[in-house]
Design an enzyme around this catalytic site. Structure first.
Site, mmCIF file in Angstrom:
data_model
loop_
_atom_site.group_PDB
_atom_site.id
_atom_site.type_symbol
_atom_site.label_atom_id
_atom_site.label_comp_id
_atom_site.label_asym_id
_atom_site.label_seq_id
_atom_site.Cartn_x
_atom_site.Cartn_y
_atom_site.Cartn_z
ATOM 1 N N SER A 176 0.815 -1.209 0.000
ATOM 2 C CA SER A 176 0.000 0.000 0.000
ATOM 3 C C SER A 176 0.859 1.273 0.000
ATOM 4 C CB SER A 176 -0.951 -0.072 1.204
ATOM 5 O OG SER A 176 -1.931 0.905 1.115
ATOM 6 N N HIS A 381 -7.773 -5.522 0.691
ATOM 7 C CA HIS A 381 -6.544 -4.804 1.036
ATOM 8 C C HIS A 381 -5.831 -5.400 2.260
ATOM 9 C CE1 HIS A 381 -4.186 -1.257 0.137
ATOM 10 N NE2 HIS A 381 -4.085 -0.988 1.415
#
Ligand SMILES: *[C@@H]1O[C@H](CO)[C@@H](O)[C@H](O)[C@H]1NC(C)=O
Ligand SMILES: *[C@@H]1O[C@H](CO)[C@@H](O)[C@H](O)[C@H]1NC(C)=O
Length: 411
Positions: A176, A381
């Site tokens: 990320s 995620h």
């Protein structure tokens, strides 16, 4: 599925997670059948303590950046072996790579496979809150976004690893924001890109146009009004305001019935909805280490990127930009400078790194060796760190690519 109301609720809840999240969880809403897990000591230990506890060697390295921040990097040392540098995401820390335990944590796994494992901690998180001149109460301390992480923190850590290990190049794996800051590093200081054997991007972020993450979506339109946004986020450190916290905390975390749904789902709502890869029993430990600290400016920068649809430097406004950049608009980060070979690992149910945005990034990066879409349509995620089948779905591919990069770059 996401109505406006639940959407707004989510935004509020996201703002309270800093303080109330662990509280929520410890109220037994998730762990009804498994109460002793509530007190899993790993939720309260520091990263090096956890690594030691499981019988692995560990080192702490204090690294001072050019602008005076002291970063604490954690190493599972295997001197002589090829170094792999792992870099965490927003609001996270080196814990990302080990909280899932020796069976699942990527840090342990790479060590088991014979690598020398280095886990970074960016300025502002719980391990990197020291500065040679400022302290964490000073506003100067918090004047950074992923830009400074890319310009100062990553180069300082890479230099240190190279100096200690005497390897010319190292592997990089980022999650990320650990990818956003990497692209920025290469754009700003291209020489560092050449010190990387290969870059493996887990849930890569440069564009956020299609991101569904409620926090980013909610912040984007507010990024022009510094007053509103600092009221919501905290002026310097990302600290949600008290009234909001109390209100939302009462409404959401006191009532058992709602608590169960909200406090469970909030995890999905940060990162993607409806994963079948979440192991609820491992959540308390994960949440003991998350969130680990960030600046408001970090969140605002991501909000700006979402709003402008451009991977660009921080927008200081008309006057500020003129002073800083000598142009009205902030310059773009030049993705063409990311010359290190790259693998993009992404998924279809990621509310931050949406696959459309990842594919746009892929088109703009000059040296993408491979894109790997995770073979589970619900993978989100968070699953990049915690998925039940993470070895099969992700690590196998990551490890193969480490080998391939080595053949490519170390001949
Ligand atoms: C690293 O920094 C921490 C926090 O300032 C300090 O307690 C520790 O002694 C330092 N360790 C080394 C090896 O310098
Ligand atoms: C879920 O997490 C718990 C606690 O860490 C662990 O004991 C269990 O094996 C995990 N289950 C699966 C399916 O991975």
């Amino acid at each position: 599925m996401v109505t406006m109301k639940s959407f707004l609720t989510t935004c509020v809840v996201l703002l309270i997670i800093s303080n109330n999240f662990v509280d929520c969880i410890s109220k037994r809403n998730i762990l009804e059948d498994d109460q002793e897990l509530e007190h899993d000591p790993d939720a309260f230990l520091l990263v090096p303590e956890i690594i030691e506890k499981y019988g692995y060697p560990v080192e702490r390295h204090n690294i001072t950046t050019e602008d005076g921040f002291i970063l604490q990097v954690h190493r599972i040392p295997r001197p002589g072996a090829i170094p792999v540098f792992l870099q965490h995401g927003l609001l996270a820390s080196s814990a990302e790579w080990i909280v899932m335990g020796p069976e699942k944590g990527l840090g342990y796994y790479l060590y088991q496979l014979g690598y020398d494992v280095w886990m970074g901690n960016m300025r502002g998180n719980r391990y990197s809150r020291n500065h040679i001149k400022f302290n964490a109460n000073d506003k100067e301390f918090w004047d950074f976004s992923f830009h400074e992480l890319g310009y100062y923190d990553l180069p300082a850590m890479i230099d240190h690893i190279i100096k200690v290990t005497e390897h010319k190049r190292i592997h990089y794996i980022g999650h990320s924001q650990g990818t956003t800051s990497f692209w920025a590093m290469c754009a700003l200081r291209a020489e560092y890109c050449d010190k990387i054997i290969g870059m493996q991007a887990l849930a890569p972020v440069a564009y956020l146009d299609n991101a569904k993450c409620p926090l980013i979506v909610a912040l984007a339109p507010l990024t022009n009004s510094i007053e509103t946004i600092t009221k919501l986020l905290g002026k310097y450190e990302f600290l949600p305001n008290n009234e909001l916290m109390a209100l939302a905390g009462q409404a959401l975390c006191k009532d058992q019935a709602i608590t169960q749904v909200m406090c469970t789902n909030i995890v999905f709502l940060i990162a993607g909805y409806d994963s079948d890869q979440l192991n609820k029993s491992s959540l308390p430990v994960f949440l003991g280490h998350f969130p680990a600290g960030a600046s408001s400016k970090q969140l605002i920068h991501f909000g700006q990127i979402r709003k402008q649809g451009k991977y660009q430097l921080y927008d200081y406004g008309f006057i500020g930009n003129l002073l800083k950049y000598k142009s009205i608009k902030p310059p773009l980060y030049d993705l063409n400078k990311v010359t290190a070979p790259v693998v993009l690992h992404y998924s279809q149910n990621d509310w931050l790194a949406d696959s459309l945005d990842v594919l746009r990034l892929k088109d703009e990066l000059p040296n993408v060796i491979r894109t790997h879409i995770v073979a589970n349509p619900k993978f989100n995620h968070l699953d990049f760190l915690t998925a039940i089948d993470i070895k099969k779905l992700l690590y196998d591919d990551v490890v193969n690519m480490l080998k391939e990069f080595e053949q490519l770059r170390m001949k």
